[in-house]
Design a protein around this motif. Structure first.
Motif, PDB file in Angstrom:
ATOM      1  N   ARG A 190       0.823  -1.223   0.000  1.00 50.80           N
ATOM      2  CA  ARG A 190       0.000   0.000   0.000  1.00 50.80           C
ATOM      3  C   ARG A 190       0.850   1.264   0.000  1.00 50.80           C
ATOM      4  O   ARG A 190       0.362   2.341  -0.312  1.00 50.80           O
ATOM      5  CB  ARG A 190      -0.957  -0.007   1.196  1.00 50.80           C
ATOM      6  N   TYR A 191       2.129   1.134   0.364  1.00 46.45           N
ATOM      7  CA  TYR A 191       3.022   2.296   0.342  1.00 46.45           C
ATOM      8  C   TYR A 191       3.618   2.537  -1.044  1.00 46.45           C
ATOM      9  O   TYR A 191       4.295   3.549  -1.266  1.00 46.45           O
ATOM     10  CB  TYR A 191       4.167   2.098   1.348  1.00 46.45           C
ATOM     11  N   GLN A 242       3.437   2.973  -5.297  1.00 48.97           N
ATOM     12  CA  GLN A 242       2.569   3.575  -6.290  1.00 48.97           C
ATOM     13  C   GLN A 242       2.719   2.834  -7.617  1.00 48.97           C
ATOM     14  O   GLN A 242       3.834   2.483  -8.015  1.00 48.97           O
ATOM     15  CB  GLN A 242       2.931   5.057  -6.499  1.00 48.97           C
ATOM     16  N   ASN A 243       1.586   2.580  -8.296  1.00 51.66           N
ATOM     17  CA  ASN A 243       1.637   1.992  -9.631  1.00 51.66           C
ATOM     18  C   ASN A 243       1.886   3.073 -10.661  1.00 51.66           C
ATOM     19  O   ASN A 243       1.209   4.110 -10.667  1.00 51.66           O
ATOM     20  CB  ASN A 243       0.322   1.274  -9.961  1.00 51.66           C
ATOM     21  N   THR A 244       2.865   2.872 -11.530  1.00 51.28           N
ATOM     22  CA  THR A 244       3.196   3.872 -12.543  1.00 51.28           C
ATOM     23  C   THR A 244       2.864   3.316 -13.923  1.00 51.28           C
ATOM     24  O   THR A 244       2.856   2.111 -14.148  1.00 51.28           O
ATOM     25  CB  THR A 244       4.689   4.227 -12.487  1.00 51.28           C
ATOM     26  N   MET A 277       8.729   3.250  -7.680  1.00 51.51           N
ATOM     27  CA  MET A 277       7.385   2.986  -7.173  1.00 51.51           C
ATOM     28  C   MET A 277       7.049   3.892  -6.000  1.00 51.51           C
ATOM     29  O   MET A 277       6.079   3.660  -5.293  1.00 51.51           O
ATOM     30  CB  MET A 277       7.272   1.515  -6.771  1.00 51.51           C
ATOM     31  N   LEU A 278       7.872   4.928  -5.767  1.00 54.54           N
ATOM     32  CA  LEU A 278       7.614   5.924  -4.723  1.00 54.54           C
ATOM     33  C   LEU A 278       7.515   7.298  -5.364  1.00 54.54           C
ATOM     34  O   LEU A 278       8.071   7.544  -6.432  1.00 54.54           O
ATOM     35  CB  LEU A 278       8.736   5.900  -3.680  1.00 54.54           C
ATOM     36  N   GLU A 279       6.823   8.207  -4.693  1.00 58.79           N
ATOM     37  CA  GLU A 279       6.636   9.555  -5.203  1.00 58.79           C
ATOM     38  C   GLU A 279       7.034  10.584  -4.141  1.00 58.79           C
ATOM     39  O   GLU A 279       7.016  10.295  -2.937  1.00 58.79           O
ATOM     40  CB  GLU A 279       5.168   9.791  -5.618  1.00 58.79           C
ATOM     41  N   ARG A 289      10.198   9.245  -1.803  1.00 61.00           N
ATOM     42  CA  ARG A 289      11.209   8.718  -2.727  1.00 61.00           C
ATOM     43  C   ARG A 289      12.585   9.279  -2.398  1.00 61.00           C
ATOM     44  O   ARG A 289      13.573   8.543  -2.324  1.00 61.00           O
ATOM     45  CB  ARG A 289      10.817   9.070  -4.167  1.00 61.00           C
ATOM     46  N   GLU A 304       1.649   8.808   0.415  1.00 63.85           N
ATOM     47  CA  GLU A 304       0.289   9.026  -0.076  1.00 63.85           C
ATOM     48  C   GLU A 304      -0.410   7.684  -0.183  1.00 63.85           C
ATOM     49  O   GLU A 304      -0.020   6.840  -0.991  1.00 63.85           O
ATOM     50  CB  GLU A 304       0.304   9.729  -1.428  1.00 63.85           C
ATOM     51  N   ILE A 305      -1.448   7.495   0.660  1.00 63.59           N
ATOM     52  CA  ILE A 305      -2.201   6.246   0.676  1.00 63.59           C
ATOM     53  C   ILE A 305      -3.675   6.577   0.529  1.00 63.59           C
ATOM     54  O   ILE A 305      -4.247   7.281   1.365  1.00 63.59           O
ATOM     55  CB  ILE A 305      -1.957   5.464   1.986  1.00 63.59           C
TER      56      ILE A 305
END
Length: 849
Positions: free
Chosen positions: A556-557, A559-561, A572-574, A578, A604-605
């Motif tokens: 859940r931590y 991110q899908n890109t 996979m982090l923003e 990141r 961001e979740i």
């Protein structure tokens, strides 16, 4: 072949003629082979000490650029071979266009190709290096069409060399690799890059040179599971077979079903009964021919003749062929036995017991129907005596020979042996067994033999522990004579197997629901359960920051890109998460003894910002230099021997020390960004190199096109030769028909005219363009109104019609109608009309002379 060229003499060289050559690698390729050759040499070290010979099919008038192309992928010396060139190590030799290439006494012999014949330059090279270098010869078959190399690779294999074939799925053209694999003489089926690694390993450790790669614990466990499934369906215990030998055939089935490994293939076998049957067929069915290894049977026949001459009156001569497969060897032994009795002038009192564990093979063998190819080593005299030709391509064993043979299902290492046997053959089957199973099989064969009975094994098989019970009568062809009839105190195979499998019983007890299930996979599942108890939420990364494992709900931590998927954590982090984690990874890699704890990292979740504590730690292997990162989300569990460094992500209003910590992390984040920029720069450089390589590939494509053109050239030459032969036959027939004074008419089964001679126009009003019209459309001058009915009768019954009839001019002619045969079928009729008066005039003229 040009008569002025020297003829290769493949005699064995003396040791002092090859002082520097340790191993010779022959590489055969054709269409699509250039890319495979490039991949192979790009991964091959330049100092292996091996000599490499590359044979690729080329157009006869094409100037090859192979040397220039290969020079981009290796710094090894590359030589365009000429007649008499000496072999040197760490050198690549290329075949010249329009030449065959062979090796003799440490140098090359080139001969002109005969373009009227099918070209097999790869076979010629492999056969020469097999004879010259024996176990130091390596044969590699890469992409290409046709079967060139399949014969030569067998020679290399049988002389103790090591053979490779490219995985067919990785080849642009899979004809040559597939034909090589079907010979069962390929020891490694690999990609070109893996072939290079294997060759390098053999060069570095020649003392460990074996015909197969060692199997891992998981592969061994998987093979045993497959054995269990085969035993359950076909009631044959394969556990006595060598796993390494069986693995080669298993590997072919795994690739054919697109399975990723033995585990997935085993799961497929659980549900696909047809695949179990196909695997069973592959494991047990052998390919053989009548009188294969003719010299071996010639040696055995001389000794069988002596045994037959020593038989008591009315004593039956008994032969046991163990592992008869499709029956060729059993029928071969029957022929030898019949001939032995014939030499004594006696009717054959002979019985051949042909056994195999595969019922399908026995059914096929008992039918006694064989292809013409399998009779390659059978003399014409034996063909006429023991076979009946049923078609152009098939022969059947005569009933007189067939009645001497009994086919029966029998497992050599489990079922009780036969008795009162005079000769037993068991060729090329023991090599598939483990030593305990081999000993049990030899003990059964020994028990079955009468004293002074003969046993014939394969060329690489011996009686092993029972050597003292036999006298060697022909060491070359492994023919042994039983010395005594004393019973042997040999443990049965079941006893030996019980001892061998005892340690595995505990695994089965712990896994009752699925016996023989892979213990390695079960252990991994247990590890996952154990880790789940102690790690609530976290990630495991490799040295390149790729995610290896996700614990709990750590996903859940992330991110899908969009775009191409990457397992890299930082992609996979923003935002701030990141940058912060990137800096923490850099810092933890520098200080491997510390655990980095970062407080309040914003993630961001589900559209909301959630502050979470993150712990980063490096875990080092105790046996290798590799390491992994472990990232834990939430409050960490700190062990007493770990130094904990706590960092708090700064916020407006925080204290000075928090600002200082943030500055430190900013510097580390900058370092991480620089690393990412360097990575991007490397990717741009790689793209530029790819553009340069594209230009080089255009040149390579030209080389490939010429290789394909060679394939087409060979096919065209063969077709042209056939067309020329057909034209000559057609001209012969045309001249025969035009010169004869006999009226001849060819019609098909519907009485449509196919061809006629000029003399036939005296009785039928025919012209050339009438071919293809129905005969019923024409009148004739003969006094036979029901001619068409007579022709139909010949077509239906197959019986000839002959009658003397008169014509409208008062002449007497002999009319003869016979069926037109195509093979065993009637395809029409031939009408012959002979003028009797002309025949009588000719006879009178001859009498007057």
């Amino acid at each position: 072949m040009n008569n002025t060229d020297p003829i290769p003499d493949f005699s064995l060289p003396t040791l002092d003629t090859l002082p520097t050559i340790s191993s010779v690698v022959g590489i055969g390729a054709s269409a699509g082979g250039l890319k495979a050759i490039e991949d192979l040499f790009s991964k091959l070290p330049v100092n292996t000490g091996m000599t490499f010979i590359v044979v690729q099919h080329l157009s006869p008038d094409f100037k090859s650029l192979m040397d220039e192309i290969l020079a981009r992928f290796t710094t090894m010396r590359i030589v365009n071979t000429e007649n008499g060139t000496t072999l040197d190590p760490n050198t690549i030799y290329l075949i010249p266009p329009n030449k065959n290439l062979a090796v003799e006494d440490g140098h090359f012999v080139t001969t002109d190709m005969d373009r009227d014949q099918i070209q097999r330059p790869v076979d010629l090279l492999f056969q020469s290096i097999a004879k010259c270098f024996g176990s130091n010869a390596f044969a590699v078959i890469l992409s290409g069409t046709g079967s060139d190399g399949a014969i030569g690779i067998r020679d290399v294999y049988e002389n103790g060399g090591i053979t490779y074939a490219q995985i067919p799925e990785t080849a642009q053209f899979d004809g040559m690799p597939k034909n090589a694999i079907t010979t069962e003489c390929v020891t490694h089926i690999l990609s070109p890059a893996d072939i290079a690694l294997s060759l390098s390993e053999h060069a570095n450790h020649p003392e460990n040179r074996t015909t197969v790669d060692p199997l891992t614990t998981e592969e061994l466990s998987g093979i045993r599971l497959v054995f269990s499934l085969l035993s359950e369906r076909h009631s044959i215990d394969f556990s006595g077979y060598k796993e390494s030998t069986v693995a080669r055939r298993l590997d072919r089935r795994i690739h054919s079903r697109n399975c990723k490994g033995i585990q997935q293939y085993a799961e497929l076998l659980r549900t696909d009964k047809a695949e179990i049957d196909a695997l069973y067929h592959d494991l047990l069915i052998g390919v053989t021919k009548f009188f294969r290894d003719t010299e071996a049977f010639f040696s055995l026949q001389a000794r069988i003749n002596r045994l037959v001459s020593q038989l008591a009156p009315d004593e039956e001569f008994r032969i046991w062929v163990a592992g008869c497969a499709s029956g060729e060897e059993a029928y071969t032994m029957a022929m030898i036995g019949v001939e032995a009795f014939a030499r004594r002038g006696l009717p054959p009192n002979l019985k051949v017991l042909a056994t195999d564990a595969h019922q399908g093979a026995l059914d096929r063998a008992s039918r006694g129907l064989f292809s013409a190819e399998s009779l390659e080593f059978v003399s014409r005299q034996r063909q006429s005596q023991f076979f009946t030709q049923v078609s152009k391509t098939q022969y059947r064993i005569t009933p007189e020979t067939r009645r001497h043979i009994v086919f029966a299902k029998h497992n050599l290492i489990e079922d009780p042996p036969f008795t009162k046997i005079h000769v037993v053959t068991c060729r090329n089957m023991l090599i598939y067994f483990k030593p305990p199973a081999q000993n049990a099989a030899i003990a059964s064969l020994h028990f079955s033999l009468e004293k002074d009975g003969l046993m014939m094994l394969g060329s690489s098989e011996t009686p092993a522990k029972l050597q003292d019970e036999f006298e060697t009568v022909d060491n070359t062809w492994r023919i042994y004579r039983k010395l005594r009839s004393l019973p042997l105190a040999i443990k049965s195979y079941e006893q030996l197997r019980a001892v061998e499998q005892a340690p595995r019983r505990l695994v089965n007890i712990l896994n009752r629901d699925q016996p023989e299930q892979l213990s390695f996979t079960g252990l991994l599942e247990a590890y996952d359960l154990l880790l789940g108890e102690f790690v609530d939420c976290g990630l495991l990364l490799d040295e390149q920051r790729n995610v290896l494992h996700v614990f709990g709900d750590a996903s859940r931590y992330l991110q899908n890109t969009s775009g191409r998927f990457s397992g890299n954590l930082l992609r996979m982090l923003e935002g701030e998460a990141r940058t912060t984690l990137g800096a923490a990874l850099v810092r933890s890699a520098r200080d491997v003894q510390s655990k980095i704890v970062i407080r309040n990292v914003p993630f961001e979740i589900a559209g909301e910002i959630v502050d979470t504590d993150v712990t980063v730690r490096v875990l080092h292997s105790t046996v290798a230099a590799a390491f992994v990162w472990f990232i834990e989300f939430g409050s960490p569990i700190t062990s007493s021997d770990t130094v904990e460094t706590e960092v708090r992500v700064s916020r407006p209003g925080d204290q000075y020390d928090a600002l200082e910590a943030e500055l430190t992390f900013a510097k580390e984040s900058l370092s991480a960004s620089i690393e990412e920029l360097e990575t991007s720069n490397e990717e741009l450089q790689s793209t530029n190199e790819e553009l340069i390589a594209s230009n080089e590939e255009l040149q390579s494509t030209n080389q490939e096109l010429h290789s394909v053109n060679e394939e087409l050239y060979s096919v065209n030459a063969e077709n042209h030769r056939k067309i020329t032969e057909l034209q000559e036959v057609t001209e012969d027939i045309e001249n025969l028909l035009s010169s004869t004074d006999i009226g001849t008419l060819f019609v098909d089964e519907n009485l449509f005219i196919r061809r006629f001679t000029p003399a036939a126009t005296r009785y039928f009003n025919l012209v050339d363009h009438d071919i293809g019209r129905s005969l019923s459309s024409f009148t004739h001058t003969m006094d036979l109104p029901d001619l068409n009915d007579r022709i139909h009768s010949v077509l239906n019954t197959g019986k000839n019609f002959v009658r003397e009839v008169s014509t409208d001019q008062g002449d007497r002619v002999m009319l003869r109608v016979v069926p037109y045969m195509s093979g065993a079928e009637r395809k029409g009729a031939i009408v012959n009309i002979l003028d009797i008066r002309t025949l009588r005039d000719d006879a009178d003229s001859d009498g007057q002379c």
